[in-house]
Design an enzyme around this catalytic site. Structure first.
Site, mmCIF file in Angstrom:
data_model
loop_
_atom_site.group_PDB
_atom_site.id
_atom_site.type_symbol
_atom_site.label_atom_id
_atom_site.label_comp_id
_atom_site.label_asym_id
_atom_site.label_seq_id
_atom_site.Cartn_x
_atom_site.Cartn_y
_atom_site.Cartn_z
ATOM 1 N N LYS A 188 0.883 -1.179 0.000
ATOM 2 C CA LYS A 188 0.000 0.000 0.000
ATOM 3 C C LYS A 188 0.914 1.221 0.000
ATOM 4 C CE LYS A 188 -1.748 2.980 2.128
ATOM 5 N NZ LYS A 188 -1.493 4.408 1.768
ATOM 6 N N GLU A 263 9.634 1.533 10.634
ATOM 7 C CA GLU A 263 10.701 2.487 10.297
ATOM 8 C C GLU A 263 10.053 3.864 10.373
ATOM 9 O OE1 GLU A 263 13.790 1.980 9.632
ATOM 10 O OE2 GLU A 263 13.863 -0.171 9.329
ATOM 11 N N CYS A 297 13.977 10.681 6.368
ATOM 12 C CA CYS A 297 13.862 10.332 7.788
ATOM 13 C C CYS A 297 15.195 10.535 8.503
ATOM 14 C CB CYS A 297 13.399 8.893 7.910
ATOM 15 S SG CYS A 297 14.332 7.798 6.836
ATOM 16 N N GLU A 395 10.090 16.724 13.953
ATOM 17 C CA GLU A 395 10.517 16.481 12.580
ATOM 18 C C GLU A 395 9.781 17.439 11.639
ATOM 19 O OE1 GLU A 395 9.186 12.763 10.837
ATOM 20 O OE2 GLU A 395 11.185 12.399 10.055
HETATM 21 P P1 NAD Z 1 2.638 8.903 7.042
HETATM 22 O O1 NAD Z 1 2.826 8.250 8.346
HETATM 23 O O2 NAD Z 1 1.653 10.005 6.941
HETATM 24 O O3 NAD Z 1 2.204 7.848 5.924
HETATM 25 C C1 NAD Z 1 2.968 6.710 5.650
HETATM 26 C C2 NAD Z 1 2.076 5.646 5.058
HETATM 27 O O4 NAD Z 1 1.134 5.250 6.043
HETATM 28 C C3 NAD Z 1 1.258 6.107 3.849
HETATM 29 O O5 NAD Z 1 1.158 5.053 2.930
HETATM 30 C C4 NAD Z 1 -0.099 6.387 4.462
HETATM 31 O O6 NAD Z 1 -1.163 6.289 3.550
HETATM 32 C C5 NAD Z 1 -0.187 5.313 5.522
HETATM 33 N N1 NAD Z 1 -1.113 5.587 6.624
HETATM 34 C C6 NAD Z 1 -1.518 6.790 7.106
HETATM 35 N N2 NAD Z 1 -2.397 6.608 8.116
HETATM 36 C C7 NAD Z 1 -2.538 5.280 8.281
HETATM 37 C C8 NAD Z 1 -3.307 4.466 9.172
HETATM 38 N N3 NAD Z 1 -4.103 5.000 10.092
HETATM 39 N N4 NAD Z 1 -3.191 3.132 9.067
HETATM 40 C C9 NAD Z 1 -2.376 2.570 8.148
HETATM 41 N N5 NAD Z 1 -1.648 3.286 7.268
HETATM 42 C C10 NAD Z 1 -1.719 4.623 7.337
HETATM 43 O O7 NAD Z 1 4.082 9.367 6.562
HETATM 44 P P2 NAD Z 1 4.468 10.160 5.243
HETATM 45 O O8 NAD Z 1 4.058 11.575 5.420
HETATM 46 O O9 NAD Z 1 4.004 9.422 4.042
HETATM 47 O O10 NAD Z 1 6.066 10.030 5.278
HETATM 48 C C11 NAD Z 1 6.852 10.825 6.061
HETATM 49 C C12 NAD Z 1 7.245 10.132 7.341
HETATM 50 O O11 NAD Z 1 7.879 8.892 7.029
HETATM 51 C C13 NAD Z 1 8.271 10.910 8.128
HETATM 52 O O12 NAD Z 1 7.943 10.884 9.485
HETATM 53 C C14 NAD Z 1 9.569 10.160 7.867
HETATM 54 O O13 NAD Z 1 10.538 10.316 8.850
HETATM 55 C C15 NAD Z 1 9.088 8.757 7.773
HETATM 56 N N6 NAD Z 1 10.056 7.916 7.043
HETATM 57 C C16 NAD Z 1 10.800 7.009 7.748
HETATM 58 C C17 NAD Z 1 11.738 6.229 7.099
HETATM 59 C C18 NAD Z 1 12.578 5.224 7.860
HETATM 60 O O14 NAD Z 1 13.185 4.369 7.208
HETATM 61 N N7 NAD Z 1 12.628 5.276 9.173
HETATM 62 C C19 NAD Z 1 11.925 6.356 5.729
HETATM 63 C C20 NAD Z 1 11.152 7.281 5.036
HETATM 64 C C21 NAD Z 1 10.210 8.053 5.710
#
Ligand code: NAD
Length: 490
Positions: A188, A263, A297, A395
Site C-alpha cells: 500500500k 521504520e 527520515c 521532525e
Molecule cells: P505517514 O505516516 O503520513 O504515511 C505513511 C504511510 O502510512 C502512507 O502510505 C499512508 O497512507 C499510511 N497511513 C496513514 N495513516 C494510516 C493508518 N491509520 N493506518 C495505516 N496506514 C496509514 O508518513 P508520510 O508523510 O508518508 O512520510 C513521512 C514520514 O515517514 C516521516 O515521518 C519520515 O521520517 C518517515 N520515514 C521514515 C523512514 C525510515 O526508514 N525510518 C523512511 C522514510 C520516511
C-alpha cells in the site's frame, strides 16, 4: 523553462486510468486517487483507490498464492532468478521510473533515475542472493535419541505500507526481503505517490513472479492502510512512515497479534567538532539535511557546531543555501532540489518557521515562498535555535536546517541524545578517540562519521527509541520477514 521530453511509455501510463494490481488483474474502483504534480500543483492523472473491500480481495489473492500457488513450492534457485530478473527490469527501465517519480514526487529526474531506481535495482539484486542461504541449524539437545533442527520459514501474507519521500526505493526496501524470504505481499503506497510502484507490479509479472505474489493497492492511509493493519488474515505489517501513524499501526495490529516492524521518523543530531575538516564538514552537513529536500527520515536537521567555528560554518551553509538551483522535477538541465510534496506540507513547514521566529529563532537564508507555481520552499537555515524550541525537537520533514552551538563533548553528547527519536546521528572530527567515544554513545540506529546518508542493502538500517523497531537491510531484514520452527524427531 525547458523540460525533459516525456517518454512515450510514461505518457501512455499517465493517459490511462491505472487500476489496483491484484493477482494479474488491473482492478478499477468507484473511488479515485487524484495524483497531483507538486512541481505545478496541477492534476497529473487519476488512479483507482482501494478501500476495505479491495484490501480484503487482495489479501484473499495473496493468501491463495502463498498456500496453493507455485511460489510456495518453488525451489530457492528459481525464486532468486525471478527476483534478479526484476532487478534487471528496473535497471532497464530506470528512465521510466525516474520520470514517474519526478512527476509524482517532484524530485529532480536525474536523481530519481540514477539514485532511486538504480538503488532499488541493487536492493533486489542483493536479496536475490538470499533464498538459498536462509538456513536453519541442527541443535545439540540434551535429550537422548532425539534429533532437533530448526527451519526458517516465511511468515505468510505481508502488508507493506510505505511513504512518499522515495516512492520506489522505500517500497523496494520492503519488497525485496519479504519476497526473498518466500512471503506474498500487498503493498500500500502513499496516496501521494502511487505511480512508480504500479509500474513495478507490471514488471514483476514480466519477471516471472506468479500471480498474486506481489499486489499493489494504492489508497488512503486511514482506509486502505488501516484495513491492511487490521486484517485478520495478514501475518505481518512492515511500515515506513511517521511515528504518529506507527502508533496507529501497532494499535490496529493487536486483533490477530500480527508481527509489526516500524521504520519511523527522526530528528538526527549532526555534530561538527572544532578539529573537523571544515570544507567537507560544511558541505557534508549541508547535504546531510537538504538532500531529497530535507524530506528524509535521516535528515541531519539538528546541527550542533562548536562555538569556535560556529560563525564560519554558518556563513558556509548560508552561501550554499543561496547558491542552489531549485525547480520542477522534469526541468532540463536538472536542478539540485525540487518542490516539497504537497501544499499542506508546504504550509506545515512555514508554520514551523513562524513559530520558531516567535520563539526567538532567526531565519538566515530562505524561509519565504518561492514565486513560481508548485510547492516550492527554498533551502532555509535557522540560527539562534535552542534545544527546547519546537523546531529543534520535532521532525519538520522539509528543507529547514537548525544550527545550534556547543562548548564541550559531554555537553553536546547529552544534548544530541535528548530526543524522542533515534534513527540517525553523525559527527565530523579528525580525532579517532573522540570519534569512537561519541559514535558508541550516540543513541541512534545509524551513525555516520565524516560522511552522511550512505546506506547499503547489506547493512542493517532502523531506529532506536521512537524511530521504530526492526532492521530493514542485510541478514536482519530476512529475519524480519521469516519465523523459526524447531522440529523434534524421535
Ligand atoms: P505517514 O505516516 O503520513 O504515511 C505513511 C504511510 O502510512 C502512507 O502510505 C499512508 O497512507 C499510511 N497511513 C496513514 N495513516 C494510516 C493508518 N491509520 N493506518 C495505516 N496506514 C496509514 O508518513 P508520510 O508523510 O508518508 O512520510 C513521512 C514520514 O515517514 C516521516 O515521518 C519520515 O521520517 C518517515 N520515514 C521514515 C523512514 C525510515 O526508514 N525510518 C523512511 C522514510 C520516511
Amino acid at each position: 523553462m525547458k523540460t525533459f521530453p516525456m517518454l512515450q511509455e510514461v505518457e501512455g501510463f499517465l493517459a490511462q486510468r491505472q487500476g489496483l494490481r491484484i493477482g494479474a488483474k488491473h482492478v478499477d474502483t468507484k473511488k479515485t486517487l487524484h495524483v497531483i504534480n507538486p512541481s505545478s500543483g496541477e492534476l497529473l492523472t487519476s488512479v483507482a483507490c482501494a478501500s476495505e473491500n479491495e484490501i480484503d480481495l487482495a489479501v484473499g489473492v495473496a493468501r491463495q498464492a502463498f498456500h496453493s500457488g507455485p511460489w510456495g513450492c518453488m525451489g530457492p534457485d528459481q525464486r532468486s532468478r525471478i527476483i534478479w530478473r526484476l532487478a534487471d527490469l528496473i535497471e532497464k527501465n530506470a528512465a521510466i521510473f525516474g520520470q514517474l517519480d519526478a512527476l509524482d514526487n517532484g524530485k529532480p529526474v536525474a536523481i530519481a533515475r540514477d539514485v532511486d531506481a538504480i538503488y532499488s535495482a541493487r536492493h533486489f539484486r542483493y536479496f536475490a542472493g538470499w533464498p538459498d542461504k536462509i538456513e536453519g541449524s541442527t541443535i545439540p539437545v540434551n535429550i537422548p535419541d532425539r534429533l532437533n533442527y530448526t527451519k526458517v520459514q516465511p511468515l505468510g501474507v505481508c502488508g507493506l505500507i510505505t511513504p512518499w519521500n522515495y516512492p520506489l526505493l522505500m517500497a523496494s526496501w520492503k519488497l525485496a526481503p519479504a519476497l526473498a524470504a518466500g512471503n506474498t505481499v500487498i503493498l500500500k503506497p502513499s496516496e501521494e505517490t502511487p505511480l512508480s510502484v504500479l509500474y513495478l507490479a507490471d514488471l514483476a509479472l514480466e519477471a516471472g513472479f506468479p500471480e498474486g505474489v506481489l499486489n499493489v493497492t494504492p489508497g488512503y492511509g486511514h482506509e486502505a492502510g488501516n484495513a491492511l493493519a487490521l486484517h485478520h488474515d495478514v501475518d505481518k505489517v512492515g511500515f515506513t512512515g511517521s511515528t504518529q501513524t506507527g502508533r496507529k499501526i501497532v494499535k490496529a495490529s493487536i486483533g490477530n497479534l500480527k508481527k509489526v516492524s516500524l521504520e519511523l521518523g527522526g530528528k538526527a543530531a549532526n555534530i561538527i567538532f572544532e578539529d573537523a575538516h571544515l570544507e567537507s564538514a560544511i558541505s557534508g552537513s549541508f547535504w546531510a539535511n537538504f538532500s531529497n529536500n530535507g524530506q528524509s527520515c535521516t535528515a541531519g536537521s539538528r546541527l550542533y557546531v562548536h562555538s569556535k567555528i560556529h560563525e564560519k560554518v554558518t556563513e558556509g551553509l548560508i552561501k550554499l543555501a543561496n547558491s542552489l538551483k531549485m525547480g520542477a522535477g522534469m526541468e532540463d538541465p536538472g536542478n539540485d532540489l525540487g518542490p516539497v510534496i504537497s501544499e499542506s506540507q508546504m504550509k506545515r513547514i512555514f508554520g514551523f518557521l513562524e513559530r520558531a521566529k516567535d520563539e526567538g529563532a532567526e531565519v538566515l537564508a530562505g524561509g519565504v515562498k518561492d514565486e513560481r507555481d508548485g510547492w516550492f520552499v527554498p533551502p532555509t537555515i535557522v540560527g539562534n535555535v535552542s534545544d527546547e524550541m519546537e523546531i529543534a525537537r520535532q521532525e519538520v520533514f522539509g528543507p529547514v536546517l537548525s544550527v545550534l552551538s556547543f562548548e564541550d563533548d559531554a555537553d553536546v553528547l547529552k544534548r544530541a541524545n535528548n530526543s524522542d527519536f533515534g534513527l540517525a546521528a553523525g559527527l565530523w572530527s579528525r580525532d579517532i578517540s573522540r570519534v569512537r567515544r561519541i559514535a558508541d554513545s550516540l543513541l541512534a540506529g545509524t551513525v555516520w562519521v565524516n560522511c552522511w546518508g550512505e546506506t547499503d542493502a547489506a547493512s542493517p538500517f532502523g531506529g532506536f527509541k521512537q524511530s521504530g523497531y526492526g532492521r530493514e537491510m542485510g541478514r536482519e531484514a530476512i529475519s524480519l520477514y521469516s519465523q523459526t520452527k524447531s522440529v523434534w524427531i524421535a
